[in-house]
Scaffold this motif. Structure first.
Motif, PDB file in Angstrom:
ATOM      1  N   GLU A 136      12.124  21.775  26.183  1.00 33.23           N
ATOM      2  CA  GLU A 136      12.000  21.075  27.453  1.00 33.23           C
ATOM      3  C   GLU A 136      11.039  19.914  27.301  1.00 33.23           C
ATOM      4  OE1 GLU A 136      13.662  21.598  30.173  1.00 33.23           O
ATOM      5  OE2 GLU A 136      14.687  23.356  29.432  1.00 33.23           O
ATOM      6  N   ALA A 137      11.424  18.779  27.817  1.00 30.61           N
ATOM      7  CA  ALA A 137      10.544  17.616  27.823  1.00 30.61           C
ATOM      8  C   ALA A 137       9.550  17.752  28.967  1.00 30.61           C
ATOM      9  CB  ALA A 137      11.372  16.355  27.974  1.00 30.61           C
ATOM     10  N   PRO A 138       8.408  17.070  28.886  1.00 31.64           N
ATOM     11  CA  PRO A 138       7.350  17.274  29.867  1.00 31.64           C
ATOM     12  C   PRO A 138       7.613  16.772  31.281  1.00 31.64           C
ATOM     13  CG  PRO A 138       6.508  16.126  27.924  1.00 31.64           C
ATOM     14  CD  PRO A 138       7.968  16.304  27.753  1.00 31.64           C
ATOM     15  N   ASP A 139       8.626  15.997  31.528  1.00 31.04           N
ATOM     16  CA  ASP A 139       8.875  15.607  32.915  1.00 31.04           C
ATOM     17  C   ASP A 139      10.375  15.487  33.157  1.00 31.04           C
ATOM     18  OD1 ASP A 139       9.646  13.151  31.882  1.00 31.04           O
ATOM     19  OD2 ASP A 139       7.916  12.066  32.644  1.00 31.04           O
ATOM     20  N   ALA A 140      10.738  15.333  34.398  1.00 36.27           N
ATOM     21  CA  ALA A 140      12.145  15.365  34.783  1.00 36.27           C
ATOM     22  C   ALA A 140      12.962  14.283  34.080  1.00 36.27           C
ATOM     23  CB  ALA A 140      12.266  15.237  36.292  1.00 36.27           C
ATOM     24  N   LEU A 141      12.448  13.086  34.006  1.00 34.73           N
ATOM     25  CA  LEU A 141      13.180  11.997  33.363  1.00 34.73           C
ATOM     26  C   LEU A 141      13.411  12.300  31.891  1.00 34.73           C
ATOM     27  CD1 LEU A 141      14.473   9.216  33.442  1.00 34.73           C
ATOM     28  CD2 LEU A 141      12.215   8.223  33.074  1.00 34.73           C
ATOM     29  N   GLU A 142      12.394  12.781  31.216  1.00 31.72           N
ATOM     30  CA  GLU A 142      12.556  13.096  29.797  1.00 31.72           C
ATOM     31  C   GLU A 142      13.511  14.271  29.595  1.00 31.72           C
ATOM     32  OE1 GLU A 142       9.086  13.190  27.375  1.00 31.72           O
ATOM     33  OE2 GLU A 142       8.170  11.519  28.449  1.00 31.72           O
ATOM     34  N   ARG A 143      13.520  15.247  30.521  1.00 34.84           N
ATOM     35  CA  ARG A 143      14.479  16.353  30.424  1.00 34.84           C
ATOM     36  C   ARG A 143      15.902  15.819  30.573  1.00 34.84           C
ATOM     37  NH1 ARG A 143      10.604  19.325  33.518  1.00 34.84           N
ATOM     38  NH2 ARG A 143      11.728  18.874  35.437  1.00 34.84           N
ATOM     39  N   GLU A 144      16.088  14.886  31.494  1.00 31.45           N
ATOM     40  CA  GLU A 144      17.409  14.298  31.692  1.00 31.45           C
ATOM     41  C   GLU A 144      17.856  13.534  30.449  1.00 31.45           C
ATOM     42  OE1 GLU A 144      19.615  11.162  34.674  1.00 31.45           O
ATOM     43  OE2 GLU A 144      17.783  12.161  35.351  1.00 31.45           O
ATOM     44  N   ILE A 145      16.959  12.767  29.851  1.00 32.61           N
ATOM     45  CA  ILE A 145      17.272  12.025  28.629  1.00 32.61           C
ATOM     46  C   ILE A 145      17.635  12.993  27.507  1.00 32.61           C
ATOM     47  CG2 ILE A 145      16.287  10.560  26.812  1.00 32.61           C
ATOM     48  CD1 ILE A 145      14.654   9.183  29.088  1.00 32.61           C
ATOM     49  N   VAL A 155      21.187  14.331  28.015  1.00 28.81           N
ATOM     50  CA  VAL A 155      22.193  13.338  27.643  1.00 28.81           C
ATOM     51  C   VAL A 155      22.313  13.252  26.127  1.00 28.81           C
ATOM     52  CG1 VAL A 155      22.745  10.867  27.688  1.00 28.81           C
ATOM     53  CG2 VAL A 155      21.973  12.010  29.776  1.00 28.81           C
ATOM     54  N   ARG A 156      21.192  13.273  25.445  1.00 30.52           N
ATOM     55  CA  ARG A 156      21.229  13.224  23.971  1.00 30.52           C
ATOM     56  C   ARG A 156      21.960  14.430  23.400  1.00 30.52           C
ATOM     57  NH1 ARG A 156      15.093  11.179  22.725  1.00 30.52           N
ATOM     58  NH2 ARG A 156      15.508   8.990  23.123  1.00 30.52           N
ATOM     59  N   ARG A 183      24.304  16.187  24.862  1.00 35.97           N
ATOM     60  CA  ARG A 183      25.747  16.020  25.124  1.00 35.97           C
ATOM     61  C   ARG A 183      26.369  15.019  24.147  1.00 35.97           C
ATOM     62  NH1 ARG A 183      25.523  15.236  31.469  1.00 35.97           N
ATOM     63  NH2 ARG A 183      23.798  14.075  30.670  1.00 35.97           N
ATOM     64  N   LEU A 184      25.665  13.960  23.836  1.00 34.64           N
ATOM     65  CA  LEU A 184      26.184  12.953  22.928  1.00 34.64           C
ATOM     66  C   LEU A 184      26.282  13.462  21.491  1.00 34.64           C
ATOM     67  CD1 LEU A 184      24.352   9.766  24.244  1.00 34.64           C
ATOM     68  CD2 LEU A 184      26.792  10.338  24.509  1.00 34.64           C
ATOM     69  N   GLN A 185      25.435  14.395  21.117  1.00 28.12           N
ATOM     70  CA  GLN A 185      25.421  14.915  19.750  1.00 28.12           C
ATOM     71  C   GLN A 185      26.455  15.999  19.528  1.00 28.12           C
ATOM     72  OE1 GLN A 185      21.378  16.106  19.123  1.00 28.12           O
ATOM     73  NE2 GLN A 185      20.667  14.018  18.735  1.00 28.12           N
ATOM     74  N   ARG A 186      26.961  16.615  20.588  1.00 23.55           N
ATOM     75  CA  ARG A 186      27.948  17.677  20.443  1.00 23.55           C
ATOM     76  C   ARG A 186      29.283  17.088  19.999  1.00 23.55           C
ATOM     77  NH1 ARG A 186      26.979  20.626  26.120  1.00 23.55           N
ATOM     78  NH2 ARG A 186      24.865  21.289  25.700  1.00 23.55           N
ATOM     79  N   PRO A 187      29.893  17.722  19.003  1.00 28.81           N
ATOM     80  CA  PRO A 187      31.235  17.252  18.596  1.00 28.81           C
ATOM     81  C   PRO A 187      32.256  17.659  19.665  1.00 28.81           C
ATOM     82  CG  PRO A 187      30.559  19.138  17.262  1.00 28.81           C
ATOM     83  CD  PRO A 187      29.408  18.776  18.159  1.00 28.81           C
ATOM     84  N   ASP A 188      33.200  16.778  19.929  1.00 34.03           N
ATOM     85  CA  ASP A 188      34.226  17.042  20.950  1.00 34.03           C
ATOM     86  C   ASP A 188      35.314  17.939  20.493  1.00 34.03           C
ATOM     87  OD1 ASP A 188      33.116  15.562  23.061  1.00 34.03           O
ATOM     88  OD2 ASP A 188      33.781  13.722  22.069  1.00 34.03           O
TER      89      ASP A 188
END
Length: 109
Positions: A89-98, A101-102, A104-109
């Motif tokens: 978990e990142a330390p704040d909401a924005l970093e958790r959201e980022i 997203v990262r 999701r982008l790293q998961r193979p489809d």
């Protein structure tokens, strides 16, 4: 005198820890609860450091007392940050959201 200040700071930290969930409302996800707890610990420790510096500035704490107490609160904040990192978990909401997203982008489809 120093012991009174230490007790006062511990009470403030305890109150902040207890009041944090009340301000944020309840959440169903246990992971969010753990993250909230770690955020509250980090926030309380950082606020305590600011309070210590203010107390030193008005002459209520010596530099040596500040150094000792600050080291304790810094280690508490760092421990909370390390647990947040270990939990993914990142330390704040924005970093958790980022981070989400990262992932999701790293998961193979």
């Amino acid at each position: 005198m120093t012991s009174t200040l230490v007790v006062t700071f511990l009470v403030v930290i305890a109150l902040a820890y207890v009041a944090a969930p009340l301000r944020r409302g309840s959440r169903a996800d246990a992971g969010d609860d753990r993250t909230d707890e770690l955020e509250a610990r980090k926030h309380a420790a950082l606020l305590a450091i600011l309070d210590l510096e203010a107390e030193r500035d008005v002459g209520k704490l010596t530099d040596e007392d500040l150094k000792d107490l600050r080291a304790s609160y810094e280690s508490e904040a760092l421990a909370a940050l390390a647990e947040l990192d270990a939990a993914g978990e990142a330390p704040d909401a924005l970093e958790r959201e980022i981070a989400a997203v990262r992932r999701r982008l790293q998961r193979p489809d």
